[in-house]
Design a protein around this motif. Sequence first.
Motif, mmCIF file in Angstrom:
data_model
loop_
_atom_site.group_PDB
_atom_site.id
_atom_site.type_symbol
_atom_site.label_atom_id
_atom_site.label_comp_id
_atom_site.label_asym_id
_atom_site.label_seq_id
_atom_site.Cartn_x
_atom_site.Cartn_y
_atom_site.Cartn_z
ATOM 1 N N PHE A 24 37.425 8.843 -30.008
ATOM 2 C CA PHE A 24 36.742 7.663 -29.488
ATOM 3 C C PHE A 24 35.247 7.816 -29.739
ATOM 4 C CE2 PHE A 24 40.683 7.984 -27.179
ATOM 5 C CZ PHE A 24 41.149 6.671 -27.173
ATOM 6 N N LEU A 25 34.688 6.848 -30.449
ATOM 7 C CA LEU A 25 33.279 6.907 -30.809
ATOM 8 C C LEU A 25 32.466 6.091 -29.815
ATOM 9 C CD1 LEU A 25 31.226 7.915 -32.963
ATOM 10 C CD2 LEU A 25 31.487 5.671 -34.053
ATOM 11 N N PRO A 26 31.518 6.725 -29.103
ATOM 12 C CA PRO A 26 30.637 5.941 -28.233
ATOM 13 C C PRO A 26 29.843 4.916 -29.039
ATOM 14 C CG PRO A 26 30.448 8.306 -27.773
ATOM 15 C CD PRO A 26 31.234 8.168 -29.045
ATOM 16 N N VAL A 27 29.613 3.768 -28.445
ATOM 17 C CA VAL A 27 28.750 2.739 -29.037
ATOM 18 C C VAL A 27 27.864 2.209 -27.912
ATOM 19 C CG1 VAL A 27 28.608 0.616 -30.360
ATOM 20 C CG2 VAL A 27 30.565 2.139 -30.694
ATOM 21 N N ASN A 28 26.696 2.808 -27.788
ATOM 22 C CA ASN A 28 25.796 2.476 -26.688
ATOM 23 C C ASN A 28 24.739 1.454 -27.098
ATOM 24 O OD1 ASN A 28 26.926 4.591 -25.052
ATOM 25 N ND2 ASN A 28 25.671 6.057 -26.188
ATOM 26 N N THR A 29 24.315 0.676 -26.131
ATOM 27 C CA THR A 29 23.069 -0.074 -26.231
ATOM 28 C C THR A 29 22.218 0.343 -25.033
ATOM 29 O OG1 THR A 29 23.932 -1.967 -25.005
ATOM 30 C CG2 THR A 29 24.183 -2.002 -27.389
ATOM 31 N N PHE A 30 20.940 0.047 -25.086
ATOM 32 C CA PHE A 30 20.029 0.528 -24.049
ATOM 33 C C PHE A 30 19.065 -0.574 -23.634
ATOM 34 C CE2 PHE A 30 21.053 3.953 -27.006
ATOM 35 C CZ PHE A 30 21.577 4.924 -26.163
ATOM 36 N N VAL A 31 18.668 -0.513 -22.380
ATOM 37 C CA VAL A 31 17.578 -1.346 -21.878
ATOM 38 C C VAL A 31 16.465 -0.413 -21.425
ATOM 39 C CG1 VAL A 31 16.828 -3.042 -20.177
ATOM 40 C CG2 VAL A 31 19.147 -3.169 -21.122
ATOM 41 N N LEU A 32 15.300 -0.563 -22.020
ATOM 42 C CA LEU A 32 14.115 0.176 -21.610
ATOM 43 C C LEU A 32 13.308 -0.737 -20.694
ATOM 44 C CD1 LEU A 32 12.276 2.672 -21.839
ATOM 45 C CD2 LEU A 32 11.251 1.623 -23.862
ATOM 46 N N HIS A 33 13.204 -0.344 -19.420
ATOM 47 C CA HIS A 33 12.577 -1.200 -18.416
ATOM 48 C C HIS A 33 11.057 -1.005 -18.435
ATOM 49 C CE1 HIS A 33 16.510 -2.246 -16.697
ATOM 50 N NE2 HIS A 33 16.838 -0.973 -16.890
ATOM 51 N N ALA A 34 10.461 -1.408 -19.534
ATOM 52 C CA ALA A 34 9.008 -1.373 -19.690
ATOM 53 C C ALA A 34 8.408 -2.660 -19.117
ATOM 54 C CB ALA A 34 8.651 -1.234 -21.165
ATOM 55 N N THR A 35 7.084 -2.732 -19.084
ATOM 56 C CA THR A 35 6.429 -3.977 -18.671
ATOM 57 C C THR A 35 6.911 -5.135 -19.539
ATOM 58 O OG1 THR A 35 4.482 -2.776 -17.909
ATOM 59 C CG2 THR A 35 4.200 -5.115 -18.373
ATOM 60 N N GLU A 36 7.071 -4.871 -20.830
ATOM 61 C CA GLU A 36 7.695 -5.822 -21.748
ATOM 62 C C GLU A 36 9.061 -5.237 -22.110
ATOM 63 O OE1 GLU A 36 5.046 -6.485 -25.023
ATOM 64 O OE2 GLU A 36 3.384 -7.096 -23.725
ATOM 65 N N PRO A 37 10.128 -5.657 -21.423
ATOM 66 C CA PRO A 37 11.428 -4.995 -21.558
ATOM 67 C C PRO A 37 11.941 -4.989 -23.001
ATOM 68 C CG PRO A 37 11.404 -6.422 -19.639
ATOM 69 C CD PRO A 37 10.156 -6.716 -20.405
ATOM 70 N N VAL A 38 12.592 -3.869 -23.335
ATOM 71 C CA VAL A 38 13.098 -3.647 -24.686
ATOM 72 C C VAL A 38 14.610 -3.436 -24.621
ATOM 73 C CG1 VAL A 38 12.910 -2.241 -26.776
ATOM 74 C CG2 VAL A 38 10.931 -2.466 -25.244
ATOM 75 N N VAL A 39 15.352 -4.164 -25.441
ATOM 76 C CA VAL A 39 16.782 -3.909 -25.641
ATOM 77 C C VAL A 39 16.933 -3.183 -26.965
ATOM 78 C CG1 VAL A 39 19.040 -4.959 -26.056
ATOM 79 C CG2 VAL A 39 17.549 -5.864 -24.256
ATOM 80 N N VAL A 40 17.644 -2.063 -26.938
ATOM 81 C CA VAL A 40 17.820 -1.239 -28.126
ATOM 82 C C VAL A 40 19.248 -1.406 -28.634
ATOM 83 C CG1 VAL A 40 17.607 1.063 -29.116
ATOM 84 C CG2 VAL A 40 16.172 0.405 -27.157
ATOM 85 N N ASP A 41 19.394 -2.080 -29.772
ATOM 86 C CA ASP A 41 20.677 -2.429 -30.383
ATOM 87 C C ASP A 41 21.440 -3.412 -29.501
ATOM 88 O OD1 ASP A 41 20.145 -0.948 -32.671
ATOM 89 O OD2 ASP A 41 21.083 0.862 -31.877
ATOM 90 N N THR A 42 22.459 -4.059 -30.074
ATOM 91 C CA THR A 42 23.112 -5.158 -29.352
ATOM 92 C C THR A 42 24.634 -5.111 -29.431
ATOM 93 O OG1 THR A 42 22.912 -6.652 -31.261
ATOM 94 C CG2 THR A 42 21.123 -6.675 -29.652
ATOM 95 N N GLY A 43 25.194 -3.909 -29.634
ATOM 96 C CA GLY A 43 26.620 -3.732 -29.443
ATOM 97 C C GLY A 43 27.504 -4.102 -30.616
ATOM 98 N N LEU A 44 28.808 -3.983 -30.345
ATOM 99 C CA LEU A 44 29.843 -4.191 -31.354
ATOM 100 C C LEU A 44 30.039 -5.668 -31.680
ATOM 101 C CD1 LEU A 44 32.419 -1.659 -29.917
ATOM 102 C CD2 LEU A 44 31.359 -1.483 -32.179
#
Length: 270
Positions: A24-44
């Motif tokens: 099973f291969l993990p497929v993560n996305t991330f939210v960086l809760h900065a002042t200007e929020p950043v989403v890192v990648d957007t999934g399958l």
Amino acid sequence: MTHQRIGRDVTVLGDAIEVPGIGFLPVNTFVLHATEPVVVDTGLSLPDRDFLADLGSVIDPADVRWIWLTHPDRDHTGGLFALLEAAPRARVVTTYLGAGIMSTERPLPMDRVFLLNPGQTLDVGDRSLTGFRPPLFDNPATVGFYDDRSRACFSSDCFGAPLPDADLAAGGDAGAVDPAELRAGQLLWAAVDSPWVHEVDRRKYLASVQPLREMDPQAILSTHLPPATGITARLLDTVSAAPQADPFTGPDQRALEQMLAGFEPGRQAA
């Protein structure tokens, strides 16, 4: 998707996909809760996933200001255009090549693209994110980044590993995986995802790992590994060994027919 908080600044949205014969291969996305929020990648990019709904349980999509695509492969871009519609102020961080690759399927609105190369930085209000080329990658448009405030390294495919357990892959902790099992999985993934690593000059390859040692991140956040905190040195030692790992040879047609025979009652392999 599972949700997991890493310190105060990062939420991991964990998912996984089964790779027959590998795990099973993990497929993560991330939210960086900065002042200007950043989403890192957007999934399958699968019809049974709803990235926007999953993201909405962590942050209002309308608040997202940056979408950092570590590279434009389909396991990183599944919810991109839905998020662009829901986040009217967001811009897509990618490279010139990355924007070109994505535009062969559906053109990106170029007024919402922010081109960033390895070594350049992005100011997101309360911190600077520094782009870098990970030592292992499968796409020439790959750019990870280091967050100097949370000391998190977002490494794209680098450090990934298929795992035998779906729940661990989608919502676990890399530090909880048996070290020998994790090392074997990471070396296998390196051979699968970056087969060129067996052909490179080892000294030059190790030189590409050194900046991460100097970076000394507290957390390694790979798209294809459960979040890893406090084990950076061990993970760097593993990727340093990738050129000496066994090359990967995938199943051939006969093996495929044997697998299909096992899935379908009454079917015989040729």
